[in-house]
Design a protein around this motif. Structure first.
Motif, PDB file in Angstrom:
ATOM      1  N   HIS A  56     -23.167  38.620  30.649  1.00  0.00           N
ATOM      2  CA  HIS A  56     -21.993  39.227  31.301  1.00  0.00           C
ATOM      3  C   HIS A  56     -21.392  38.273  32.334  1.00  0.00           C
ATOM      4  O   HIS A  56     -20.166  38.226  32.497  1.00  0.00           O
ATOM      5  N   TRP A  57     -22.222  37.506  33.018  1.00  0.00           N
ATOM      6  CA  TRP A  57     -21.713  36.500  33.951  1.00  0.00           C
ATOM      7  C   TRP A  57     -20.868  35.470  33.192  1.00  0.00           C
ATOM      8  O   TRP A  57     -19.770  35.117  33.618  1.00  0.00           O
ATOM      9  N   LYS A  58     -21.390  34.995  32.056  1.00  0.00           N
ATOM     10  CA  LYS A  58     -20.641  34.029  31.253  1.00  0.00           C
ATOM     11  C   LYS A  58     -19.338  34.649  30.727  1.00  0.00           C
ATOM     12  O   LYS A  58     -18.316  33.971  30.662  1.00  0.00           O
ATOM     13  N   MET A  59     -19.381  35.929  30.366  1.00  0.00           N
ATOM     14  CA  MET A  59     -18.172  36.618  29.904  1.00  0.00           C
ATOM     15  C   MET A  59     -17.150  36.739  31.036  1.00  0.00           C
ATOM     16  O   MET A  59     -15.949  36.581  30.815  1.00  0.00           O
ATOM     17  N   LEU A  60     -17.631  37.010  32.243  1.00  0.00           N
ATOM     18  CA  LEU A  60     -16.736  37.071  33.406  1.00  0.00           C
ATOM     19  C   LEU A  60     -16.076  35.707  33.629  1.00  0.00           C
ATOM     20  O   LEU A  60     -14.847  35.625  33.799  1.00  0.00           O
ATOM     21  N   LEU A  61     -16.858  34.647  33.603  1.00  0.00           N
ATOM     22  CA  LEU A  61     -16.300  33.301  33.773  1.00  0.00           C
ATOM     23  C   LEU A  61     -15.316  32.956  32.660  1.00  0.00           C
ATOM     24  O   LEU A  61     -14.285  32.317  32.904  1.00  0.00           O
ATOM     25  N   PHE A  62     -15.625  33.390  31.444  1.00  0.00           N
ATOM     26  CA  PHE A  62     -14.728  33.162  30.313  1.00  0.00           C
ATOM     27  C   PHE A  62     -13.395  33.874  30.563  1.00  0.00           C
ATOM     28  O   PHE A  62     -12.322  33.299  30.365  1.00  0.00           O
ATOM     29  N   GLY A  63     -13.476  35.136  30.998  1.00  0.00           N
ATOM     30  CA  GLY A  63     -12.264  35.901  31.304  1.00  0.00           C
ATOM     31  C   GLY A  63     -11.424  35.228  32.377  1.00  0.00           C
ATOM     32  O   GLY A  63     -10.193  35.193  32.290  1.00  0.00           O
ATOM     33  N   ILE A  64     -12.086  34.686  33.397  1.00  0.00           N
ATOM     34  CA  ILE A  64     -11.367  33.957  34.444  1.00  0.00           C
ATOM     35  C   ILE A  64     -10.708  32.718  33.844  1.00  0.00           C
ATOM     36  O   ILE A  64      -9.532  32.445  34.108  1.00  0.00           O
ATOM     37  N   HIS A  65     -11.436  31.997  33.015  1.00  0.00           N
ATOM     38  CA  HIS A  65     -10.908  30.772  32.401  1.00  0.00           C
ATOM     39  C   HIS A  65      -9.652  31.046  31.578  1.00  0.00           C
ATOM     40  O   HIS A  65      -8.690  30.270  31.646  1.00  0.00           O
ATOM     41  N   ILE A  66      -9.667  32.128  30.801  1.00  0.00           N
ATOM     42  CA  ILE A  66      -8.504  32.403  29.948  1.00  0.00           C
ATOM     43  C   ILE A  66      -7.464  33.273  30.663  1.00  0.00           C
ATOM     44  O   ILE A  66      -6.475  33.680  30.062  1.00  0.00           O
ATOM     45  N   LYS A  67      -7.727  33.572  31.937  1.00  0.00           N
ATOM     46  CA  LYS A  67      -6.810  34.365  32.769  1.00  0.00           C
ATOM     47  C   LYS A  67      -6.540  35.748  32.168  1.00  0.00           C
ATOM     48  O   LYS A  67      -5.414  36.219  32.136  1.00  0.00           O
ATOM     49  N   ASP A  68      -7.626  36.394  31.709  1.00  0.00           N
ATOM     50  CA  ASP A  68      -7.537  37.732  31.129  1.00  0.00           C
ATOM     51  C   ASP A  68      -8.027  38.731  32.174  1.00  0.00           C
ATOM     52  O   ASP A  68      -9.226  38.962  32.333  1.00  0.00           O
ATOM     53  N   THR A  69      -7.084  39.313  32.900  1.00  0.00           N
ATOM     54  CA  THR A  69      -7.406  40.243  33.982  1.00  0.00           C
ATOM     55  C   THR A  69      -8.233  41.415  33.489  1.00  0.00           C
ATOM     56  O   THR A  69      -9.180  41.842  34.157  1.00  0.00           O
ATOM     57  N   GLY A  70      -7.917  41.935  32.319  1.00  0.00           N
ATOM     58  CA  GLY A  70      -8.659  43.066  31.766  1.00  0.00           C
ATOM     59  C   GLY A  70     -10.113  42.721  31.519  1.00  0.00           C
ATOM     60  O   GLY A  70     -11.017  43.527  31.786  1.00  0.00           O
ATOM     61  N   GLU A  71     -10.354  41.526  31.014  1.00  0.00           N
ATOM     62  CA  GLU A  71     -11.737  41.099  30.766  1.00  0.00           C
ATOM     63  C   GLU A  71     -12.480  40.919  32.079  1.00  0.00           C
ATOM     64  O   GLU A  71     -13.629  41.332  32.216  1.00  0.00           O
ATOM     65  N   VAL A  72     -11.827  40.305  33.043  1.00  0.00           N
ATOM     66  CA  VAL A  72     -12.465  40.087  34.349  1.00  0.00           C
ATOM     67  C   VAL A  72     -12.829  41.426  34.983  1.00  0.00           C
ATOM     68  O   VAL A  72     -13.976  41.640  35.399  1.00  0.00           O
ATOM     69  N   ILE A  73     -11.879  42.339  35.032  1.00  0.00           N
ATOM     70  CA  ILE A  73     -12.127  43.654  35.633  1.00  0.00           C
ATOM     71  C   ILE A  73     -13.197  44.406  34.845  1.00  0.00           C
ATOM     72  O   ILE A  73     -14.059  45.066  35.421  1.00  0.00           O
ATOM     73  N   GLY A  74     -13.162  44.296  33.522  1.00  0.00           N
ATOM     74  CA  GLY A  74     -14.134  44.982  32.678  1.00  0.00           C
ATOM     75  C   GLY A  74     -15.540  44.420  32.803  1.00  0.00           C
ATOM     76  O   GLY A  74     -16.528  45.138  32.621  1.00  0.00           O
ATOM     77  N   GLN A  75     -15.666  43.142  33.118  1.00  0.00           N
ATOM     78  CA  GLN A  75     -16.990  42.535  33.221  1.00  0.00           C
ATOM     79  C   GLN A  75     -17.692  42.850  34.538  1.00  0.00           C
ATOM     80  O   GLN A  75     -18.919  42.864  34.592  1.00  0.00           O
ATOM     81  N   ILE A  76     -16.944  43.130  35.580  1.00  0.00           N
ATOM     82  CA  ILE A  76     -17.572  43.362  36.889  1.00  0.00           C
ATOM     83  C   ILE A  76     -18.557  44.524  36.860  1.00  0.00           C
ATOM     84  O   ILE A  76     -19.723  44.341  37.229  1.00  0.00           O
ATOM     85  N   PRO A  77     -18.177  45.721  36.390  1.00  0.00           N
ATOM     86  CA  PRO A  77     -19.192  46.793  36.352  1.00  0.00           C
ATOM     87  C   PRO A  77     -20.311  46.506  35.354  1.00  0.00           C
ATOM     88  O   PRO A  77     -21.466  46.881  35.590  1.00  0.00           O
TER      89      PRO A  77
END
Length: 126
Positions: A56-77
């Motif tokens: 999930h940490w790697k997925m959060l970083l991936f979301g940040i890299h691709i600038k996908d706000t939904g992925e970033v917000i979804g990965q936090i919980p």
């Protein structure tokens, strides 16, 4: 109640291979394939708190890299709660871990990943 703490050593090479493939595709700019390997690592590691949280940490970083706000917000919980759910063995088996999938929804596991579990002698929730 059984507590899940460590990934069985038989599964570790498969988990590590998915993360290595993720890195290779990510560095090559093949983001769709990179993400696919993170999803596969999630399925393999989701029953084990450290491995689950790490993906999930790697997925959060991936979301940040691709600038996908939904992925970033979804990965936090998922990052905050996923490891706890793993520890007590309450995971949605087969869930791929992305924000586009409901966090508690079990999903079918692909045949090749079922074969990974079979070869390692570990059930998907063990």
């Amino acid at each position: 109640m059984r507590f899940y703490t460590r990934m069985p050593k038989e599964l570790v090479p498969y988990f590590d291979k998915e993360l290595e493939d993720y890195k290779i595709h990510f560095k090559a700019g093949q983001l769709q394939m990179a993400w696919r390997h993170l999803e596969r690592a999630h399925i393999i590691g989701q029953a084990y708190p450290f491995h689950h949280s790490y993906v999930h940490w790697k997925m959060l970083l991936f979301g940040i890299h691709i600038k996908d706000t939904g992925e970033v917000i979804g990965q936090i919980p998922r990052l905050l709660i996923g490891g706890v759910k793993s520890f007590v063995g309450k995971i949605p088996v087969g869930n791929t871990g992305g924000a586009d999938v409901p966090p508690l929804k079990p999903l079918p596991i692909s045949e090749d990943l079922l074969e990974v579990f079979k070869k390692s002698g570990v059930r998907p929730i063990e």
